[in-house]
Scaffold this motif. Structure first.
Motif, PDB file in Angstrom:
ATOM      1  N   ASP A 155       0.877  -1.170   0.000  1.00  0.00           N
ATOM      2  CA  ASP A 155       0.000   0.000   0.000  1.00  0.00           C
ATOM      3  C   ASP A 155       0.915   1.220   0.000  1.00  0.00           C
ATOM      4  O   ASP A 155       1.676   1.435   0.942  1.00  0.00           O
ATOM      5  CB  ASP A 155      -0.911   0.004   1.220  1.00  0.00           C
ATOM      6  N   LEU A 156       0.850   2.012  -1.071  1.00  0.00           N
ATOM      7  CA  LEU A 156       1.792   3.105  -1.255  1.00  0.00           C
ATOM      8  C   LEU A 156       1.730   4.114  -0.109  1.00  0.00           C
ATOM      9  O   LEU A 156       2.774   4.594   0.370  1.00  0.00           O
ATOM     10  CB  LEU A 156       1.509   3.797  -2.589  1.00  0.00           C
ATOM     11  N   THR A 157       0.532   4.439   0.355  1.00  0.00           N
ATOM     12  CA  THR A 157       0.398   5.403   1.451  1.00  0.00           C
ATOM     13  C   THR A 157       1.037   4.875   2.728  1.00  0.00           C
ATOM     14  O   THR A 157       1.775   5.592   3.421  1.00  0.00           O
ATOM     15  CB  THR A 157      -1.088   5.711   1.696  1.00  0.00           C
ATOM     16  N   ILE A 158       0.758   3.616   3.047  1.00  0.00           N
ATOM     17  CA  ILE A 158       1.318   3.018   4.264  1.00  0.00           C
ATOM     18  C   ILE A 158       2.827   2.857   4.131  1.00  0.00           C
ATOM     19  O   ILE A 158       3.575   3.093   5.089  1.00  0.00           O
ATOM     20  CB  ILE A 158       0.625   1.684   4.561  1.00  0.00           C
ATOM     21  N   GLN A 159       3.282   2.474   2.943  1.00  0.00           N
ATOM     22  CA  GLN A 159       4.727   2.338   2.716  1.00  0.00           C
ATOM     23  C   GLN A 159       5.442   3.659   2.974  1.00  0.00           C
ATOM     24  O   GLN A 159       6.482   3.694   3.646  1.00  0.00           O
ATOM     25  CB  GLN A 159       4.986   1.883   1.276  1.00  0.00           C
ATOM     26  N   ALA A 160       4.881   4.747   2.470  1.00  0.00           N
ATOM     27  CA  ALA A 160       5.506   6.056   2.677  1.00  0.00           C
ATOM     28  C   ALA A 160       5.512   6.434   4.148  1.00  0.00           C
ATOM     29  O   ALA A 160       6.499   6.980   4.662  1.00  0.00           O
ATOM     30  CB  ALA A 160       4.776   7.110   1.847  1.00  0.00           C
ATOM     31  N   ALA A 161       4.412   6.144   4.859  1.00  0.00           N
ATOM     32  CA  ALA A 161       4.339   6.473   6.292  1.00  0.00           C
ATOM     33  C   ALA A 161       5.353   5.654   7.090  1.00  0.00           C
ATOM     34  O   ALA A 161       6.042   6.183   7.983  1.00  0.00           O
ATOM     35  CB  ALA A 161       2.925   6.225   6.799  1.00  0.00           C
ATOM     36  N   VAL A 162       5.463   4.364   6.788  1.00  0.00           N
ATOM     37  CA  VAL A 162       6.416   3.512   7.497  1.00  0.00           C
ATOM     38  C   VAL A 162       7.846   4.001   7.263  1.00  0.00           C
ATOM     39  O   VAL A 162       8.645   4.100   8.206  1.00  0.00           O
ATOM     40  CB  VAL A 162       6.267   2.041   7.040  1.00  0.00           C
ATOM     41  N   GLU A 163       8.176   4.327   6.026  1.00  0.00           N
ATOM     42  CA  GLU A 163       9.531   4.787   5.729  1.00  0.00           C
ATOM     43  C   GLU A 163       9.840   6.101   6.437  1.00  0.00           C
ATOM     44  O   GLU A 163      10.964   6.309   6.928  1.00  0.00           O
ATOM     45  CB  GLU A 163       9.713   4.939   4.218  1.00  0.00           C
ATOM     46  N   ARG A 164       8.869   6.996   6.514  1.00  0.00           N
ATOM     47  CA  ARG A 164       9.114   8.284   7.173  1.00  0.00           C
ATOM     48  C   ARG A 164       9.360   8.091   8.658  1.00  0.00           C
ATOM     49  O   ARG A 164      10.302   8.660   9.221  1.00  0.00           O
ATOM     50  CB  ARG A 164       7.924   9.217   6.936  1.00  0.00           C
ATOM     51  N   PRO A 211      -4.847   3.576  11.648  1.00  0.00           N
ATOM     52  CA  PRO A 211      -6.035   4.183  11.026  1.00  0.00           C
ATOM     53  C   PRO A 211      -6.041   4.022   9.508  1.00  0.00           C
ATOM     54  O   PRO A 211      -7.108   3.863   8.902  1.00  0.00           O
ATOM     55  CB  PRO A 211      -5.909   5.656  11.430  1.00  0.00           C
ATOM     56  N   LEU A 212      -4.862   4.059   8.879  1.00  0.00           N
ATOM     57  CA  LEU A 212      -4.795   3.888   7.423  1.00  0.00           C
ATOM     58  C   LEU A 212      -5.184   2.480   7.010  1.00  0.00           C
ATOM     59  O   LEU A 212      -5.653   2.259   5.888  1.00  0.00           O
ATOM     60  CB  LEU A 212      -3.381   4.197   6.923  1.00  0.00           C
TER      61      LEU A 212
END
Length: 596
Positions: free
Chosen positions: A237-246, A575-576
């Motif tokens: 999931d692109l949104t979750i991937q970006a959040a995890v990396e940040r 939440p995502l």
């Protein structure tokens, strides 16, 4: 062939004796001979006609069959057999689980030169060096005035650069159409995507080839012209991937870690929602591998989540407890001798703290007792332990669809002795990747069925073979919940209100390249599941050489480093993921089952 004489002497003499005409005998024999010759000629002619008729029949049948095949086939455009026409330029897109673009093709151009057609090579060399600062004017001029009739200058250029070259007005500078691989999200999921490069090239075409990650593992599928319009859908999931990396990058900075990795996996299907490894890179500008003689983990290309093989410390303790429960050797309230140290030859097994003479099995996990876990391992035995860890996937590379995963073979003891059995039970003496750990936690805690990690969506996933009973799985989840929620647990910083996080910390001394262990360098890992009352996701966070100063004291253990980072990831992504926070009902913590 026997020829009959036209005037046989016996008949001639007989005819003369009886007054007959010898000439009549000759005429009769001549007529018979002519008739025989005519019959033979007719037979030869009939044979030839039959052969010719058969040949014409076969020819007409062949033409008819071919015409039938052509009439039933789908018409296609004629192919131009020009140079480069046979090079496949198609490559399918890659999208995330929501259909959002992660890799696609971008039309651009390559720049090449034909020196015999150049009018002002000195001017062209000077202008190209101005447009492309990485090119040297002297070298270009030497090439343009040399014997070569063709040379590549740039494999791909931007539209602005193309216009600038066009404005030079040099007829010997030409452009070839190209499609470059574009990753619109930059370094997000870089280690999963991998990257692509040009393979076979011609003036009018160039082939794109995957060099790592998904691009390499699915190179044939992505470059198949018949499936060029069918995107490859990943489980990410692109949104979750970006959040995890940040969050992981922030945690890596705060904890002063050398590197970090995180894996978020669906506990029931093995689908990987996020897989991150830091430091990372931009696949649009993939760096070159390090030269030989360097530690591979020093390169940003190194995928710590998949390729990193580490001792994962106390995260392994839950496996020993679960196996002992499954074998009926103990129940959660069974008292375990924790007097120490345990001596084995010159080796000693100690606890980080003195936990007294005995602890329950649950407290062995909550307080993270090496001695207590080693006692459980002694009861289990080496053969049983190895068989159980094999079922969890710790004895072979993972089956994930990444080229790099095939080389991530867990490091097993050459002699699986009783000492090895005890040390492996608390995560020392066996090295595996964070992905191995995520797979094992999912298989143990999802109700007890084996999962296979995957990065590609293929439809519904059937449950795997059973690893432990549902009862053992539930008890293990409760123990891990106590590790987080109990006052004396080692992962109290992992508590995220409303999501019932359970997990286990692991702090393992980092091995030296030439043997032995560092005194002040560790691999800190936190393996978690949430929510524990209805397990949906597994999260693994690993930090390489973390250290944080608290009250003027250097802290390296996972409870102070990996755990807060994991908690922040859960807080951001839950939440995502569509998980609603639930108010946990107050009540005593701990399992009270007494039956073996």
């Amino acid at each position: 062939m026997t020829r009959v004489p036209l005037r046989p002497l016996a008949r001639i003499l007989e005819a003369r004796a009886h007054g007959g005409d010898p000439d009549a005998i000759e005429r009769e024999n001549k007529q018979r001979r002519h008739e025989e010759m005519r019959d033979r000629a007719r037979l030869r002619a009939e044979g030839r006609l039959l052969v010719l008729a058969a040949m014409f029949f076969c020819a007409f049948v062949t033409v008819g069959v071919r015409m039938g095949m052509l009439s039933s086939s789908v018409p296609s455009e004629p192919r131009a057999y020009a140079p480069g026409a046979q090079i496949s330029q198609t490559r399918a897109d890659i999208v995330d689980r929501q259909g959002r673009l992660m890799a696609t093709n971008f039309v651009t151009h390559a720049l090449y030169a034909e020196p015999p057609n150049m009018v002002e090579p000195a001017h062209a060399a000077a202008e190209l060096a101005r447009i492309f600062p990485d090119l040297e004017e002297d070298k270009l001029l030497a090439l343009f005035t040399g014997p070569r009739k063709f040379l590549w200058i740039k494999p791909q250029i931007s539209p602005e650069q193309k216009q600038a070259v066009h404005d030079i007005g040099e007829p010997g500078l030409l452009f070839g159409p190209r499609e470059m691989r574009l990753y619109p999200n930059g370094p997000v999921a870089a280690h999963v995507m991998g990257g692509a490069r040009y393979g076979e090239q011609a003036v009018q075409a160039a082939e794109l080839i995957g060099v790592a990650g998904i691009e390499s593992a699915f190179n044939d599928r992505l470059s198949d012209p018949a499936r060029a319009g069918e995107p490859l859908m990943l489980t990410l999931d692109l949104t979750i991937q970006a959040a995890v990396e940040r969050v992981l990058a922030g945690g890596m900075t705060v904890m002063n870690a050398k590197g970090a990795a995180a894996i978020l996996m669906d506990a029931h299907t093995g689908e990987i929602i996020s897989l991150a490894s830091l430091p990372d890179f931009d696949p649009n500008d993939r760096p070159s591998p390090l030269t030989t003689g360097f530690d591979p983990s020093e390169s940003p290309l190194f995928n710590r989540a998949v390729q990193g093989v580490y001792e994962l410390g106390s995260t392994f303790k839950i496996f020993a407890a679960a196996q002992a429960l499954e074998m009926g050797l103990v129940n959660p309230n069974t008292m375990i001798n924790t007097r120490g140290p345990i001596r084995w030859g010159k080796h000693r097994i100690n606890d980080f703290h003195d936990y007294g003479a005995e602890l329950t099995v649950s407290d062995v996990i909550v307080r993270s007792s090496n001695i207590g876990t080693a006692r459980l391992a002694q009861q289990i035995g080496a053969a049983n332990q190895r068989e159980f860890l094999d079922r969890l996937g710790f004895t072979k590379p993972t089956a994930i669809q990444l080229t790099e995963a095939s080389g991530s073979q867990p490091l097993l003891p050459s002699n699986w002795s009783e000492l090895s059995t005890m040390t492996i039970s608390y995560g020392h003496g066996l090295s595996a990747s964070p992905l191995h750990l995520a797979t094992a936690y999912a298989s143990l805690l999802n109700g007890g069925t084996r999962v296979t990690p995957t990065l590609v969506r293929t439809g519904p996933v059937a449950p795997g073979p059973r690893v432990v009973s549902e009862r053992t799985s539930a008890v293990a989840r409760d123990m891990l919940r106590q590790v987080v929620a109990s006052d004396h647990g080692t992962a109290s910083f992992a508590e995220v209100a409303g999501y019932q996080v359970g997990g286990k910390t692991g702090t393992a001394d980092k091995p030296k390249p030439r043997g032995g262990y560092y005194d002040d360098k560790v691999i800190a890992t936190f393996a978690s599941v949430f929510p524990t009352n209805d397990p949906k996701y597994i999260l693994i966070v690993t930090l390489d050489e973390p250290v944080v100063t608290i009250l003027n004291e250097a802290r390296r253990t996972a409870g102070f480093t990996a755990v807060p980072v994991a908690a922040e990831i859960i807080r951001r992504v839950a939440p995502l993921l569509g998980l609603k926070p639930e108010i946990e009902q107050p009540g005593p913590l701990g399992v009270t089952l007494t039956a073996n």
